[in-house]
Design an enzyme around this catalytic site. Structure first.
Site, short mmCIF file in Angstrom:
data_model
loop_
_atom_site.label_atom_id
_atom_site.label_comp_id
_atom_site.label_asym_id
_atom_site.label_seq_id
_atom_site.Cartn_x
_atom_site.Cartn_y
_atom_site.Cartn_z
N ASN A 159 0.80 -1.23 0.00
CA ASN A 159 0.00 0.00 0.00
C ASN A 159 0.83 1.28 0.00
O ASN A 159 0.37 2.29 -0.53
CB ASN A 159 -1.02 -0.01 1.15
CG ASN A 159 -0.37 -0.04 2.50
OD1 ASN A 159 0.69 -0.63 2.65
ND2 ASN A 159 -0.97 0.59 3.47
N LYS A 182 12.53 -7.07 1.09
CA LYS A 182 11.59 -7.81 0.25
C LYS A 182 10.30 -7.01 0.15
O LYS A 182 9.51 -6.92 1.08
CB LYS A 182 11.28 -9.20 0.84
CG LYS A 182 10.43 -10.03 -0.13
CD LYS A 182 9.35 -10.77 0.60
CE LYS A 182 7.94 -10.60 0.22
NZ LYS A 182 7.44 -10.21 -1.01
N GLY A 236 2.76 -5.23 7.52
CA GLY A 236 1.79 -6.01 6.75
C GLY A 236 0.63 -6.40 7.64
O GLY A 236 0.41 -5.79 8.70
N GLU A 258 4.72 -3.74 12.25
CA GLU A 258 3.71 -2.70 12.04
C GLU A 258 2.55 -3.38 11.33
O GLU A 258 2.68 -3.75 10.16
CB GLU A 258 4.26 -1.55 11.17
CG GLU A 258 5.43 -0.82 11.78
CD GLU A 258 5.07 0.02 12.98
OE1 GLU A 258 3.87 0.13 13.32
OE2 GLU A 258 6.00 0.55 13.61
N LEU A 259 1.44 -3.56 12.03
CA LEU A 259 0.40 -4.46 11.50
C LEU A 259 -0.90 -3.72 11.19
O LEU A 259 -0.91 -2.51 11.00
CB LEU A 259 0.20 -5.60 12.49
CG LEU A 259 1.50 -6.35 12.87
CD1 LEU A 259 1.23 -7.41 13.92
CD2 LEU A 259 2.15 -6.97 11.64
N CYS A 292 -3.23 1.35 6.81
CA CYS A 292 -3.33 0.68 8.10
C CYS A 292 -4.04 1.56 9.11
O CYS A 292 -4.69 1.06 10.03
CB CYS A 292 -1.94 0.31 8.60
SG CYS A 292 -0.83 1.72 8.60
N GLU A 393 -10.48 -5.97 9.65
CA GLU A 393 -9.90 -4.96 8.77
C GLU A 393 -10.30 -5.24 7.32
O GLU A 393 -10.02 -6.32 6.81
CB GLU A 393 -8.38 -4.98 8.90
CG GLU A 393 -7.71 -3.87 8.13
CD GLU A 393 -6.19 -3.93 8.21
OE1 GLU A 393 -5.63 -5.04 8.09
OE2 GLU A 393 -5.57 -2.87 8.38
P1 NDP Z 1 0.55 -9.06 3.93
O1 NDP Z 1 0.68 -9.36 5.36
O2 NDP Z 1 -0.18 -9.99 3.07
O3 NDP Z 1 1.97 -8.86 3.26
C1 NDP Z 1 2.96 -8.02 3.78
C2 NDP Z 1 4.30 -8.46 3.28
O4 NDP Z 1 4.58 -9.75 3.81
C3 NDP Z 1 4.36 -8.60 1.76
O5 NDP Z 1 5.66 -8.25 1.31
C4 NDP Z 1 4.14 -10.09 1.57
O6 NDP Z 1 4.66 -10.57 0.36
C5 NDP Z 1 4.91 -10.63 2.75
N1 NDP Z 1 4.54 -12.00 3.13
C6 NDP Z 1 3.40 -12.67 2.86
N2 NDP Z 1 3.45 -13.90 3.40
C7 NDP Z 1 4.65 -14.01 4.02
C8 NDP Z 1 5.30 -15.04 4.75
N3 NDP Z 1 4.72 -16.22 4.95
N4 NDP Z 1 6.54 -14.81 5.24
C9 NDP Z 1 7.13 -13.61 5.05
N5 NDP Z 1 6.59 -12.61 4.35
C10 NDP Z 1 5.35 -12.79 3.84
O7 NDP Z 1 -0.07 -7.61 3.90
P2 NDP Z 1 -0.49 -6.77 2.64
O8 NDP Z 1 0.66 -6.64 1.71
O9 NDP Z 1 -1.77 -7.31 2.13
O10 NDP Z 1 -0.68 -5.33 3.29
C11 NDP Z 1 -1.82 -4.96 3.92
C12 NDP Z 1 -1.65 -5.10 5.43
O11 NDP Z 1 -0.55 -4.32 5.88
C13 NDP Z 1 -2.86 -4.55 6.14
O12 NDP Z 1 -3.24 -5.41 7.18
C14 NDP Z 1 -2.37 -3.23 6.72
O13 NDP Z 1 -3.06 -2.80 7.83
C15 NDP Z 1 -0.93 -3.54 7.01
N6 NDP Z 1 -0.17 -2.31 7.05
C16 NDP Z 1 0.29 -1.87 8.26
C17 NDP Z 1 0.96 -0.67 8.37
C18 NDP Z 1 1.48 -0.21 9.69
O14 NDP Z 1 2.40 0.60 9.68
N7 NDP Z 1 0.97 -0.67 10.80
C19 NDP Z 1 1.18 0.18 7.22
C20 NDP Z 1 0.67 -0.37 6.00
C21 NDP Z 1 0.02 -1.58 5.94
P3 NDP Z 1 3.71 -10.72 -0.93
O15 NDP Z 1 2.86 -9.49 -1.01
O16 NDP Z 1 4.69 -10.81 -2.01
O17 NDP Z 1 2.91 -11.95 -0.68
#
Ligand code: NDP
Length: 503
Positions: A159, A182, A236, A258-259, A292, A393
């Site tokens: 995002n 990554k 993520g 940061e979730l 997020c 969410e």
């Molecule tokens: P994901 O959790 O799906 O992915 C985040 C990252 O983790 C991506 O690079 C993804 O790779 C990677 N990933 C996925 N599976 C694994 C694994 N098993 N092991 C290691 N890495 C993995 O989140 P989204 O990309 O869908 O992002 C949205 C989420 O992020 C929302 O929940 C949002 O709230 C949160 N977010 C939090 C923020 C904060 O600062 N608190 C800021 C922005 C977002 P790939 O995409 O290549 O699968």
């Protein structure tokens, strides 16, 4: 102006200061979410590339000049990074618009602000100080060193790829760490442009910043598991964060997470209504709700509920959907096809739970300014905090409106959730902002504003919204560790069979 006519752009990744294909030679397509068409090919890395990148970062840390360089010299390189971002801010913004569909107006604001992180932490690099401790032993001279932790893995979501990388990279470099990043498989291109235009030109030694592209399980997991990675900084979703935390714990890594969030935006009846309406719109429809910190639960005090909803609907329905590359667009596409499906499914869930849709509630068609993956700004009223639409969410332009009667009830609803990332409070009272802010369980509380961030203000979550803080002075602590040094200038005597204590 974004050029959408070019043929598929072919990217390489950046490991040990060199541009390279994935070891397998494979690539995957990345989509332009506005057109739904592939526009670039990204290397499909795997275990082998992860190992190469971590080994490069490890060499750069163990034998390279970066951690040994004076912090003042590190700061100079970081200022160069900031200047290069300033120089290429528009180009970087355009690439992120192409790759994740964020508005050009939002992206320009982000890329023009990003240099501040590098200036701020460049200034902090030579203020990392240990301490001399007047320890409780005669003839001893004791001191504490502050050392960089080593090789850090960054995992970022789709995002806000560049901004969220910046939040990690600036403090890590200031501390003297080396890094493997990554990005999300959906949005890797803007980071690779950043590597080409900024990192590769900055004077950073080879191996200090490396990138591995590909999907989470294939690239993210081996990176988190790698025994030479000592710190993982992840942004993520909470479920992925929990998995990352579990894997990292097996090799005792430091972790910051940061979730996700489901933040309450609380409007009291003594607010300035027009400001609060604008704050509610900004909380949920900015960035198409894909943030997020989205204020996705709007808590309205009973007395103003109906009037507020009318004003909110009037403002939200004027939102101009369209091409995110155009300055006048206010709501762009959803970034990924799975996310688009997820948002539509939550709209169905809200309806089935009995919430009342007062705006949107469906995909936007081409004639309405939509494109391939567009969802209309959507507002549900009559939501109660136990519904899934209030607890889970959505990560899209879908707002749940919840009514409350008094301050205690507002706080109870606000805190009755697994998450704790942000909260908004709208009131003209002098006392209420402080008392409510103290009682809210969230990492950030905004009063009469929303979605404001700064390199100076710590950012992070309570509860399922994360561990640790990014931004501000304390963020650098996540990239440092202490070493205690004891020097005995007196006799080495004493009983060798018992611990050397003061008594
Ligand atoms: P994901 O959790 O799906 O992915 C985040 C990252 O983790 C991506 O690079 C993804 O790779 C990677 N990933 C996925 N599976 C694994 C694994 N098993 N092991 C290691 N890495 C993995 O989140 P989204 O990309 O869908 O992002 C949205 C989420 O992020 C929302 O929940 C949002 O709230 C949160 N977010 C939090 C923020 C904060 O600062 N608190 C800021 C922005 C977002 P790939 O995409 O290549 O699968």
């Amino acid at each position: 102006m974004l050029d959408r006519t070019t043929t598929l752009q072919n990217y390489q990744t950046y490991i040990d200061g060199t541009w390279t294909d994935a070891a397998s030679g494979k690539t995957f397509e990345t989509l332009d979410p506005y057109t739904g068409q592939p526009w670039a090919l990204i290397p499909e890395c795997d275990n082998t590339d992860v190992d190469l990148a971590v080994e490069a970062a490890h060499r750069a840390f163990d034998a390279g000049p970066w951690p040994k360089m004076t912090p003042t010299a590190r700061g100079k390189i970081m200022r160069r990074i900031a200047q290069l971002i300033e120089q290429h801010a528009e180009h970087l913004a355009e690439f992120e618009v192409r790759d994740n569909g964020k508005l050009i107006s939002e992206m320009l604001a982000q890329t023009k602000y990003m240099p501040e992180w590098f200036y701020y932490y460049a200034g902090l690099a030579d203020k990392i100080q240990g301490a001399v401790v007047s320890v409780d032993r005669p003839d001893h001279f004791n001191y504490i060193l502050r050392e960089p932790v080593g090789v850090c893995a960054f995992i970022t979501p789709w995002n806000s790829p560049l901004m969220l990388t910046t939040w990690k990279l600036a403090p890590a470099l200031a501390a003297g760490c080396t890094v493997v990043i990554k990005p999300s498989e959906y949005t890797s291109a803007s980071l690779l442009e950043f590597m080409k235009l900024v990192i590769a030109e900055s004077g950073l030694p080879p191996g200090v910043v490396n990138v591995v592209t590909g999907c989470g399980p294939m690239v993210g997991e081996p990176l988190v598991a790698h025994r030479k990675v000592v710190k993982v900084a992840f942004t993520g979703g909470s479920a992925t964060g929990a998995r990352v935390n579990e894997i990292a714990a097996r090799t005792f890594k430091k972790v910051s997470l940061e979730l996700g969030g489901k933040s309450p935006n609380i409007v009291f009846d003594d607010c300035i209504m027009d400001d609060a309406v604008s704050g509610a719109v900004s909380g949920i429809f900015a960035a198409t709700g894909q943030t997020c910190i989205a204020g996705s639960r709007l808590l309205l005090q009973e007395a103003i509920h109906d009037q507020f909803v009318d004003k909110l609907v009037s403002m939200a329905k004027t939102a101009k959907l369209g091409d995110p590359a155009l300055a006048e667009t206010q709501v762009g596409p959803v970034t990924t096809p799975p996310q688009y499906q997820k948002i539509l499914s939550y709209i169905d869930i809200a309806r089935s739970e009995g919430a009342k849709c007062v705006l949107g509630g469906e995909a936007a068609q081409k004639a309405e300014g939509g494109g391939k993956y567009f969802v209309k700004p959507t507002i549900f009223t009559g939501v109660n905090n136990r519904m899934r639409i209030a607890q889970e969410e959505v990560f899209g332009p879908v707002l749940s409106v919840i009514k409350f009667t008094n301050e205690d009830e507002a706080i109870e609803i606000a805190n009755d959730i697994a998450y704790g990332l942000g909260a908004g409070i709208w009131t003209q009272s002098l006392k209420r902002p402080h008392t409510v802010a103290q009682r809210i369980k969230a990492g950030t509380v905004w009063i009469n504003t929303y979605r404001a961030v700064s390199f100076m203000m710590p950012f992070g979550g309570y509860k399922a919204s994360g561990l640790g803080r990014e931004n501000g002075i304390e963020a650098i602590e996540g990239y440092l560790q202490s070493k205690s040094v004891w020097i005995n200038n007196g006799s080495g005597g004493g009983n060798p069979f018992i611990m050397k204590t003061a008594s």
